[in-house]
Write a protein that holds these residues in place. Structure first.
Motif, mmCIF file in Angstrom:
data_model
loop_
_atom_site.group_PDB
_atom_site.id
_atom_site.type_symbol
_atom_site.label_atom_id
_atom_site.label_comp_id
_atom_site.label_asym_id
_atom_site.label_seq_id
_atom_site.Cartn_x
_atom_site.Cartn_y
_atom_site.Cartn_z
ATOM 1 N N TYR A 90 0.846 -1.191 0.000
ATOM 2 C CA TYR A 90 0.000 0.000 0.000
ATOM 3 C C TYR A 90 0.884 1.245 0.000
ATOM 4 O O TYR A 90 1.907 1.285 0.682
ATOM 5 C CB TYR A 90 -0.929 0.001 1.211
ATOM 6 C CG TYR A 90 -2.034 -1.018 1.099
ATOM 7 C CD1 TYR A 90 -3.241 -0.689 0.506
ATOM 8 C CD2 TYR A 90 -1.861 -2.314 1.567
ATOM 9 C CE1 TYR A 90 -4.262 -1.624 0.377
ATOM 10 C CE2 TYR A 90 -2.869 -3.262 1.444
ATOM 11 C CZ TYR A 90 -4.066 -2.907 0.845
ATOM 12 O OH TYR A 90 -5.062 -3.846 0.708
ATOM 13 N N ARG A 213 -10.663 -5.379 4.267
ATOM 14 C CA ARG A 213 -9.884 -5.214 3.039
ATOM 15 C C ARG A 213 -8.756 -6.220 3.028
ATOM 16 O O ARG A 213 -8.635 -7.039 3.925
ATOM 17 C CB ARG A 213 -9.353 -3.776 2.916
ATOM 18 C CG ARG A 213 -8.461 -3.339 4.040
ATOM 19 C CD ARG A 213 -8.201 -1.847 3.993
ATOM 20 N NE ARG A 213 -7.660 -1.426 2.693
ATOM 21 C CZ ARG A 213 -7.545 -0.154 2.325
ATOM 22 N NH1 ARG A 213 -7.955 0.814 3.126
ATOM 23 N NH2 ARG A 213 -7.025 0.167 1.161
ATOM 24 N N GLY A 235 -15.170 1.485 1.985
ATOM 25 C CA GLY A 235 -13.756 1.766 2.157
ATOM 26 C C GLY A 235 -13.486 3.248 2.196
ATOM 27 O O GLY A 235 -14.313 4.064 1.778
ATOM 28 N N GLU A 241 -8.453 0.561 -2.078
ATOM 29 C CA GLU A 241 -7.910 -0.790 -2.152
ATOM 30 C C GLU A 241 -7.052 -0.924 -3.404
ATOM 31 O O GLU A 241 -7.290 -0.246 -4.420
ATOM 32 C CB GLU A 241 -9.056 -1.821 -2.174
ATOM 33 C CG GLU A 241 -8.624 -3.283 -2.208
ATOM 34 C CD GLU A 241 -7.776 -3.681 -1.016
ATOM 35 O OE1 GLU A 241 -6.585 -3.306 -0.980
ATOM 36 O OE2 GLU A 241 -8.294 -4.392 -0.136
ATOM 37 N N GLN A 245 -5.948 -6.490 -5.942
ATOM 38 C CA GLN A 245 -6.503 -7.116 -4.736
ATOM 39 C C GLN A 245 -8.026 -7.097 -4.773
ATOM 40 O O GLN A 245 -8.688 -8.085 -4.455
ATOM 41 C CB GLN A 245 -6.004 -6.378 -3.497
ATOM 42 C CG GLN A 245 -6.216 -7.124 -2.205
ATOM 43 C CD GLN A 245 -5.376 -8.376 -2.146
ATOM 44 O OE1 GLN A 245 -4.164 -8.310 -2.051
ATOM 45 N NE2 GLN A 245 -6.026 -9.511 -2.226
ATOM 46 N N HIS A 246 -8.595 -5.965 -5.165
ATOM 47 C CA HIS A 246 -10.053 -5.857 -5.281
ATOM 48 C C HIS A 246 -10.591 -6.835 -6.321
ATOM 49 O O HIS A 246 -11.595 -7.524 -6.083
ATOM 50 C CB HIS A 246 -10.443 -4.432 -5.657
ATOM 51 C CG HIS A 246 -11.862 -4.293 -6.091
ATOM 52 N ND1 HIS A 246 -12.931 -4.395 -5.223
ATOM 53 C CD2 HIS A 246 -12.396 -4.079 -7.328
ATOM 54 C CE1 HIS A 246 -14.060 -4.246 -5.891
ATOM 55 N NE2 HIS A 246 -13.771 -4.059 -7.162
ATOM 56 N N ASP A 436 -14.338 -0.770 -7.881
ATOM 57 C CA ASP A 436 -14.131 -0.442 -6.475
ATOM 58 C C ASP A 436 -14.636 0.972 -6.193
ATOM 59 O O ASP A 436 -14.242 1.945 -6.844
ATOM 60 C CB ASP A 436 -12.643 -0.530 -6.151
ATOM 61 C CG ASP A 436 -12.350 -0.373 -4.670
ATOM 62 O OD1 ASP A 436 -13.234 -0.692 -3.858
ATOM 63 O OD2 ASP A 436 -11.236 0.068 -4.335
#
Length: 445
Positions: A90, A213, A235, A241, A245-246, A436
Motif C-alpha cells: 500500500y 480489506r 472503504g 484498495e 486485490q479488489h 471499487d
C-alpha cells in the motif's frame, strides 16, 4: 495408521490440512443454512477448488495480464543480525518505509537495513505506522511477550449474544443477482441465470456490511456474496484498495466509499449497521473505535447481528493493537524459518493464514445464521499460524491439481478467476466484479 492426505503445494508445513479443514467447515455450515431454509440442494467442495482458491491472485488474469500483488519494497531483507520482512504494497506503508529508512528504492532499502539489527528495524517502522517484523524462529516467538499473552487464545473465539431469529424459508424465484448491476456476465452462458442450480440462493435476503480489506475479510465476504447475500463493502476514499486485490476478492460484492472523518458519513454507517444481518470488520484493532464504530458500538447498534472481528495479532497482548498481514505473521512466528533454508527465510506457497481465516470466519457466520443466533466472532491470523505450526509434519507425494478457471466481467476488463471453493447444486459460484467504490452506500434489498 491413516493414509497420508493428498498434498497440493508441498513444503515443510501442512498448509493443505489447514485449508481443507477451514473449507470443510464452511461447507458444513452452508449445508446447515440450506436445511434451515428448506432448500434441498447439494453443497460440496473439492481439492482442486480449495487449492486453486487459496492461490486465487496467482491465477487471476485481467484482460490476459497477471496480477501484481507485491510492491517493490515488500519482502525479506537481510539485517545486521538476521532478517526482517517488510510490507509496502500500500502506498502509505511504502511511504513510511522510505521515510524511516531514508531511502528511495529497493537497493537503498537493502543497504540501510544491513546496518541495523532486525528488531530495531521492526520497532522503528512500526512506531512510524509502517509494517515490519523481525524474522524469528519458533522458540524465539514462544518466548516473545505477545506469544505468551495469546498462547491460550483460540483461532476463532465466539461469544453468543442471544437470539436473532431464524432465517425465513427461501422463496422460489427470490434468487439474488448473478451479476453486478449494469454489467453482463461473461463465460458460462448460464452464470447470469438466477434460477440456475436451484429455486433460490442460499443467502438471499441477507445483508452483509463489509468493513474489511486485503485478503482474509474479503475472502469471507466474497463467499457470502457468491452464496446470494447482499454484501456492501465500504472503504476510505483517501486509501483505496489495490486494484488487483479488489479484482481478486470482489466477486458479487457492492463497493462504496465512505469517509469516516466526516460526521455525516459516520451517521450513515451507523444506519447501515443497524439494518445489517452480518457485520464484518478487519481494520487494525481500535481503528474504528475512535469513530464510535468499534465492536462494542456495533453490538449496540445491531444487537441482532452476526459480528465478525478480524485481526492480525488478536485483540489482547502487547501487539493487540498492531496492524499486520499474512506474510508478516509468518515471519514473526517461525513459519518463515520453517519454510526457508540455511541461507534465507521462506514463505508458505500460498497465503494460507489469510484464506483459511477468511473461510473459518465465513463458517461461523453461516452457522450463526443457520441457528438463529446473534454472535460475535473474533478471529486472527496469529491463531491460524499457531494452528498450522501445531499440525503434525505432513507426508505424501505432491500432485498437481487442475485449476478451475472461469471468466467474469469487471470494470477493469474481462477477468479469468478461480471461483470460491464451494459448489451449490453442482455449479461453481463465480460472479462479476464491480468497480471499487462505484456504488452508493445504501442497501438495495
Amino acid at each position: 495408521m491413516p493414509a497420508p492426505q493428498q498434498r497440493w503445494w508441498g513444503g515443510a508445513l501442512d498448509a493443505e490440512a489447514l485449508a481443507r479443514d477451514a473449507v470443510q467447515r464452511v461447507r458444513d455450515a452452508a449445508r446447515a443454512v440450506a436445511a434451515a431454509r428448506d432448500l434441498e440442494v447439494e453443497i460440496e467442495t473439492s481439492p482442486a477448488l480449495i487449492a486453486a482458491s487459496f492461490a486465487a491472485i496467482d491465477h487471476l488474469r485481467i484482460d490476459g495480464r497477471p496480477a501484481q500483488p507485491w510492491g517493490g519494497l515488500s519482502g525479506f531483507v537481510a539485517a545486521r543480525d538476521g532478517w526482517v520482512r517488510l510490507h509496502g504494497n500500500y502506498p502509505h506503508h511504502a511511504a513510511v518505509l522510505r521515510a524511516v529508512l531514508d531511502v528511495e528504492d529497493r537497493a537503498g532499502l537493502e543497504r540501510a537495513i544491513a546496518r541495523w539489527d532486525a528488531a530495531d528495524v521492526e520497532e522503528r517502522v512500526v512506531a512510524a505506522g509502517g509494517i515490519a517484523a523481525a524474522v524469528r524462529d519458533e522458540a524465539q516467538w514462544r518466548a516473545h511477550p505477545h506469544a505468551r499473552a495469546t498462547a491460550q487464545e483460540p483461532w476463532a473465539g465466539l461469544v453468543d449474544r442471544g437470539e436473532r431469529g431464524m432465517l425465513p424459508p427461501a422463496v422460489p424465484g427470490a434468487a439474488g443477482r448473478r451479476t453486478v448491476p449494469g454489467e453482463s456476465s461473461a463465460g458460462d452462458s448460464s452464470a447470469g441465470d438466477p434460477s440456475a442450480g436451484g429455486d433460490a440462493e442460499l443467502l438471499a435476503g441477507v445483508r452483509v456490511l463489509d468493513l474489511t480489506r486485503v485478503i482474509a475479510g474479503p475472502t469471507c465476504t466474497q463467499l457470502l456474496a457468491c452464496l446470494g447475500a447482499e454484501v456492501l463493502r465500504l472503504g476510505p476514499p483517501h486509501r483505496p484498495e489495490l486494484l488487483d486485490q479488489h479484482l481478486s476478492t470482489g466477486m458479487g460484492v457492492r463497493s462504496a466509499l465512505l469517509d469516516l472523518r466526516r460526521e455525516e458519513a459516520r451517521a450513515r454507517l451507523r444506519r447501515l449497521a443497524a439494518e445489517a444481518d452480518v457485520i464484518l470488520t478487519g481494520y487494525r484493532p481500535g481503528a474504528l473505535d475512535r469513530h464510535g464504530l468499534g465492536p462494542a458500538d456495533l453490538e449496540e447498534l445491531a444487537p441482532h447481528s452476526v459480528l465478525g472481528v478480524l485481526s492480525a495479532w488478536g485483540t489482547h497482548g502487547p501487539w493487540g493493537g498492531r496492524a499486520g498481514f499474512d506474510s508478516i505473521v509468518q515471519a514473526a512466528t517461525g513459519i518463515a524459518v520453517r519454510c526457508g533454508s540455511e541461507e534465507r527465510p521462506g514463505a508458505l506457497p500460498v497465503q494460507a493464514l489469510d484464506h483459511a481465516t477468511g473461510h473459518l470466519l465465513a463458517a461461523h457466520v453461516l452457522d450463526a445464521l443457520a441457528r438463529g443466533r446473534a454472535v460475535t466472532v473474533r478471529a486472527s491470523l496469529l491463531g491460524a499460524a499457531r494452528t498450522l505450526l501445531a499440525l503434525p509434519a505432513p507426508s505424501g507425494e505432491v500432485a498437481a491439481l487442475p485449476v478451475p478457471l472461469r471468466q467474469v466481467a469487471s470494470g477493469a476488463g474481462t477477468l479469468e478467476v478461480v471461483p470460491p471453493p464451494l459448489t451449490v447444486g453442482g455449479r461453481t459460484l463465480e460472479r462479476d466484479v464491480g468497480a471499487d467504490g462505484a456504488e452508493r452506500a445504501r442497501w438495495h434489498g
